[in-house]
Design a protein around this motif. Structure first.
Motif, PDB file in Angstrom:
ATOM      1  N   GLU A   1      52.229  35.458  38.148  1.00 46.06           N
ATOM      2  CA  GLU A   1      50.866  35.486  38.681  1.00 46.06           C
ATOM      3  C   GLU A   1      50.216  36.837  38.416  1.00 46.06           C
ATOM      4  O   GLU A   1      49.037  36.905  38.042  1.00 46.06           O
ATOM      5  N   ALA A   2      50.978  37.915  38.621  1.00 40.45           N
ATOM      6  CA  ALA A   2      50.415  39.250  38.421  1.00 40.45           C
ATOM      7  C   ALA A   2      50.090  39.506  36.952  1.00 40.45           C
ATOM      8  O   ALA A   2      49.093  40.160  36.636  1.00 40.45           O
ATOM      9  N   ILE A   3      50.919  38.991  36.049  1.00 43.44           N
ATOM     10  CA  ILE A   3      50.627  39.152  34.622  1.00 43.44           C
ATOM     11  C   ILE A   3      49.308  38.465  34.278  1.00 43.44           C
ATOM     12  O   ILE A   3      48.438  39.054  33.624  1.00 43.44           O
ATOM     13  N   THR A   4      49.159  37.212  34.726  1.00 41.61           N
ATOM     14  CA  THR A   4      47.962  36.435  34.376  1.00 41.61           C
ATOM     15  C   THR A   4      46.721  36.975  35.050  1.00 41.61           C
ATOM     16  O   THR A   4      45.648  37.038  34.436  1.00 41.61           O
ATOM     17  N   GLU A   5      46.839  37.365  36.308  1.00 42.29           N
ATOM     18  CA  GLU A   5      45.663  37.651  37.122  1.00 42.29           C
ATOM     19  C   GLU A   5      45.341  39.141  37.245  1.00 42.29           C
ATOM     20  O   GLU A   5      44.202  39.490  37.565  1.00 42.29           O
ATOM     21  N   THR A   6      46.328  40.029  36.993  1.00 40.04           N
ATOM     22  CA  THR A   6      46.075  41.464  37.146  1.00 40.04           C
ATOM     23  C   THR A   6      46.337  42.245  35.861  1.00 40.04           C
ATOM     24  O   THR A   6      45.440  42.906  35.332  1.00 40.04           O
ATOM     25  N   TYR A   7      47.539  42.179  35.316  1.00 35.57           N
ATOM     26  CA  TYR A   7      47.896  43.086  34.226  1.00 35.57           C
ATOM     27  C   TYR A   7      47.169  42.752  32.932  1.00 35.57           C
ATOM     28  O   TYR A   7      46.637  43.650  32.257  1.00 35.57           O
ATOM     29  N   ILE A   8      47.118  41.481  32.574  1.00 34.12           N
ATOM     30  CA  ILE A   8      46.358  41.112  31.372  1.00 34.12           C
ATOM     31  C   ILE A   8      44.863  41.379  31.551  1.00 34.12           C
ATOM     32  O   ILE A   8      44.228  41.966  30.659  1.00 34.12           O
ATOM     33  N   PRO A   9      44.239  40.988  32.687  1.00 31.11           N
ATOM     34  CA  PRO A   9      42.821  41.336  32.862  1.00 31.11           C
ATOM     35  C   PRO A   9      42.546  42.841  32.800  1.00 31.11           C
ATOM     36  O   PRO A   9      41.525  43.260  32.257  1.00 31.11           O
ATOM     37  N   LEU A  10      43.438  43.667  33.349  1.00 33.97           N
ATOM     38  CA  LEU A  10      43.238  45.118  33.267  1.00 33.97           C
ATOM     39  C   LEU A  10      43.290  45.578  31.809  1.00 33.97           C
ATOM     40  O   LEU A  10      42.474  46.408  31.382  1.00 33.97           O
ATOM     41  N   LEU A  11      44.241  45.064  31.070  1.00 32.04           N
ATOM     42  CA  LEU A  11      44.314  45.423  29.648  1.00 32.04           C
ATOM     43  C   LEU A  11      43.065  44.982  28.907  1.00 32.04           C
ATOM     44  O   LEU A  11      42.560  45.704  28.030  1.00 32.04           O
ATOM     45  N   GLN A  12      42.532  43.819  29.259  1.00 28.82           N
ATOM     46  CA  GLN A  12      41.288  43.354  28.627  1.00 28.82           C
ATOM     47  C   GLN A  12      40.133  44.299  28.951  1.00 28.82           C
ATOM     48  O   GLN A  12      39.300  44.600  28.085  1.00 28.82           O
ATOM     49  N   VAL A  13      40.082  44.781  30.191  1.00 24.63           N
ATOM     50  CA  VAL A  13      39.052  45.750  30.574  1.00 24.63           C
ATOM     51  C   VAL A  13      39.216  47.031  29.763  1.00 24.63           C
ATOM     52  O   VAL A  13      38.235  47.562  29.198  1.00 24.63           O
TER      53      VAL A  13
ATOM     54  N   ALA B   1      47.476  47.785  42.604  1.00 25.37           N
ATOM     55  CA  ALA B   1      46.874  47.201  41.401  1.00 25.37           C
ATOM     56  C   ALA B   1      46.652  45.705  41.560  1.00 25.37           C
ATOM     57  O   ALA B   1      45.658  45.154  41.072  1.00 25.37           O
ATOM     58  N   GLU B   2      47.567  45.039  42.277  1.00 25.44           N
ATOM     59  CA  GLU B   2      47.486  43.584  42.402  1.00 25.44           C
ATOM     60  C   GLU B   2      46.299  43.127  43.246  1.00 25.44           C
ATOM     61  O   GLU B   2      45.974  41.933  43.239  1.00 25.44           O
ATOM     62  N   LEU B   3      45.654  44.052  43.954  1.00 25.00           N
ATOM     63  CA  LEU B   3      44.399  43.692  44.618  1.00 25.00           C
ATOM     64  C   LEU B   3      43.389  43.214  43.585  1.00 25.00           C
ATOM     65  O   LEU B   3      42.620  42.275  43.837  1.00 25.00           O
ATOM     66  N   PHE B   4      43.390  43.858  42.413  1.00 24.32           N
ATOM     67  CA  PHE B   4      42.375  43.603  41.400  1.00 24.32           C
ATOM     68  C   PHE B   4      42.829  42.445  40.495  1.00 24.32           C
ATOM     69  O   PHE B   4      43.643  42.622  39.595  1.00 24.32           O
ATOM     70  N   GLY B   5      42.283  41.274  40.782  1.00 22.10           N
ATOM     71  CA  GLY B   5      42.593  40.109  39.974  1.00 22.10           C
ATOM     72  C   GLY B   5      43.391  39.070  40.731  1.00 22.10           C
ATOM     73  O   GLY B   5      43.027  37.895  40.752  1.00 22.10           O
ATOM     74  N   HIS B   6      44.484  39.488  41.351  1.00 28.15           N
ATOM     75  CA  HIS B   6      45.308  38.515  42.082  1.00 28.15           C
ATOM     76  C   HIS B   6      44.681  38.181  43.427  1.00 28.15           C
ATOM     77  O   HIS B   6      44.271  37.043  43.672  1.00 28.15           O
ATOM     78  N   TRP B   7      44.557  39.167  44.282  1.00 28.39           N
ATOM     79  CA  TRP B   7      43.951  38.925  45.601  1.00 28.39           C
ATOM     80  C   TRP B   7      42.427  38.878  45.517  1.00 28.39           C
ATOM     81  O   TRP B   7      41.787  38.053  46.165  1.00 28.39           O
ATOM     82  N   TRP B   8      41.870  39.778  44.754  1.00 31.00           N
ATOM     83  CA  TRP B   8      40.418  39.836  44.549  1.00 31.00           C
ATOM     84  C   TRP B   8      40.165  39.484  43.090  1.00 31.00           C
ATOM     85  O   TRP B   8      40.258  40.325  42.210  1.00 31.00           O
TER      86      TRP B   8
END
Length: 529
Positions: A33-45, A354-361
């Motif tokens: 979940e964190a890869i899909t919702e946080t880490y990959i989106p951060l890399l895209q940013v 970090a998981e606040l950004f994308g996963h929770w929010w």
């Protein structure tokens, strides 16, 4: 010309969860979940900012357990399957909702997002650590370390060797991963106790983060409060969290993530869809679970889940842009006010999980993207920085002794030591004593060498603060209890086998394959200091 600094700090951490002995364990999905919702989106940013010529600066911890899982071939393979199942489900959703305009629009949105995630995943061949490292190499991202397994250091300070092992193993693992020594450390749970800075200095670390009151109650009282780092007598700097900027993002009551336009986290397709339809995409035992596909927005405070309106990513993105502008405006005013008082550039340190950004929010990565773009183009009051650059530019600071602190409930240690989890500490302390004892041994052969190193891994894994945290929150408690007990039992068996000189090589090999974190660990790290 800028008259202050803003430092965004993200703490990227998950406990080490890896179960090669099972085909499916729900807790492994924390990583997926964190890869899909946080880490990959951060890399895209980060990629988008770099592509558009924005010289962004951000600090981010990547803890050793997280790095180890991201680099693990088994978990990479399992994530690839996880993402494929999401892609299959969302394509089915697009077809299934052909006559439902808005739901189809949302399903197509998710299909697009999963496709972009797939493209990035394959572009880096599943190696997200290397993906983040490229931004460290360009000095946009400062990656810092953490405790080896996120052990809660103040509750093991009676065993300095155990604290040292958490720090030194983390630093060695960081250097093996990133090709240089770490300059900073996110203390696990931002938990500090007096004297810890000496070990940080001995490990070659330059700075650490603590909560604001760790700086405010320092001795002597810092002249600039938490708006400038302090230097300890060892030369290691301490940065304090700014509560004003933290609350604006983090607070469940007044923080940005509670806006009506944002996606509702607790209403998920895995619980909403017809059972027979969703069955292939939930747990193998037939129990429902979150899929990450969510069609509703927060809508309003106090509403039940049945009263939630449909989500619209367009308006959510607009709200994220508005909130980024508000955050920028507030930091401008804050910097101006502080500069007038301090007569020097303040630094506002804003740390978050970090998981606040994308996963929770869900909209959190959009917020970060807009914040960097607006800060680059629309203001000149503050400069975005990462902590290493700040120290290079500002090498002179007040010398103080920080105060004992954490960023947990009430600011000290009771979230990790209370009636729900106190039972674990006598066992952890005994294990630390025994590991220190084992560290004095010289192995008779390679088998004993392997057993000693595995004993060190088991102690480190048992010490993870995540297990005590989960016991206190009351969610997934059986798993946290089982993990604590299993690592302690494995350690105790190793201890006994080593001492009687009868090591079960088959069993050891099995444990090494399951708990394979820190392949280059040296048990002598526990030797008396």
């Amino acid at each position: 010309m800028a008259i202050g600094y803003v430092a965004l700090v993200l703490h990227a951490h998950l406990p080490f969860v890896r179960h090669p002995e099972s085909d499916y364990v729900l807790e492994e999905e924390w990583l997926y979940e964190a890869i899909t919702e946080t880490y990959i989106p951060l890399l895209q940013v980060f990629e988008g900012l770099k592509q558009d010529g924005i010289d962004f600066k951000i600090t981010m911890s990547m803890t050793p357990p997280l790095v180890s899982m991201l680099q693990d071939p088994l978990l990479q393979e399992r994530y690839d399957h996880h993402l494929a199942m999401l892609e299959e489900l969302v394509e089915l959703e697009v077809e299934h909702n052909a006559q439902n305009g808005h739901i189809r629009y949302l399903a197509e949105h998710y299909a697009s997002e999963f496709n972009k995630a797939r493209q990035l995943w394959e572009r880096y061949d599943g190696d997200l650590v290397t993906a983040f490292k490229q931004f460290q190499d360009s000095n946009n991202l400062e990656i810092i370390t953490c405790g080896a397994t996120h052990g809660y250091l103040p509750l093991m300070k009676m065993y300095p060797q155990a604290v040292w092992a958490q720090i030194q193993v983390a630093c060695e693992h960081y250097e093996q991963t990133f090709g240089r020594a770490p300059r900073g450390i996110w203390l696990p749970e931002c938990a500090y106790y007096e004297g810890l800075e000496r070990m940080l200095a001995d490990a070659g670390l330059r700075y650490f983060l603590t909560d604001g009151h760790g700086i405010l109650y320092a001795r002597p009282r810092p002249r600039f409060g938490s708006y400038a780092p302090i230097f300890t007598e060892t030369g290691v700097a301490a940065f304090g969290r700014d509560h004003e900027s933290s609350q604006q993002v983090w607070s469940s009551e007044v923080g940005y993530p509670g806006a009506a336009e944002y996606r509702e986290f607790y209403k998920d397709l895995g619980w909403e869809a017809d059972y027979e339809y969703i069955k292939p995409y939930i747990m193998p035992n037939g129990q429902r679970k979150n899929t990450g596909i969510k069609y509703h927005k927060i809508t309003g405070r106090g509403l039940g889940l049945s009263d939630k309106a449909l989500y619209d990513p367009y308006w959510a993105r607009e709200k994220a842009a508005e909130h980024a502008g508000n955050f920028m405006y507030n930091r401008e005013r804050q910097v101006e006010h502080l500069h007038d008082i301090m007569h020097r550039p303040p630094i506002i340190v804003s740390p978050y999980d970090a998981e606040l950004f994308g996963h929770w929010w869900y909209e959190g990565p959009w917020f970060i993207d807009y914040l960097f773009r607006k800060s680059w183009y629309d203001q000149g009051t503050y400069q975005m920085t990462h902590l290493a650059d700040y120290l290079v530019a500002n090498p002179t600071q007040q010398i103080c002794q920080p105060s004992q602190s954490s960023w947990g409930y009430k600011g000290f240690h009771e979230y990790w030591l209370n009636e729900t989890n106190a039972w674990i500490y006598p066992h952890l302390h005994k294990a630390a004593e025994r590991m220190i004892e084992l560290s004095r041994r010289e192995p008779a052969d390679e088998l004993e060498w392997r057993a000693l190193n595995q004993a060190a891994r088991e102690v480190l894994l048992a010490q993870s603060s995540d297990w005590a945290f989960i016991m206190r929150t009351g969610t997934m408690v059986p798993y946290a209890v089982r993990r604590t007990r299993s690592h302690l039992m494995r350690f105790n068996k190793l201890y006994e086998d080593i001492n009687i000189g009868k090591i079960d090589s088959g069993w050891l090999e099995k444990v090494e394959s399951m708990d394979n974190i820190f392949p280059k660990v040296n048990y002598r790290v526990y030797r008396p200091l």
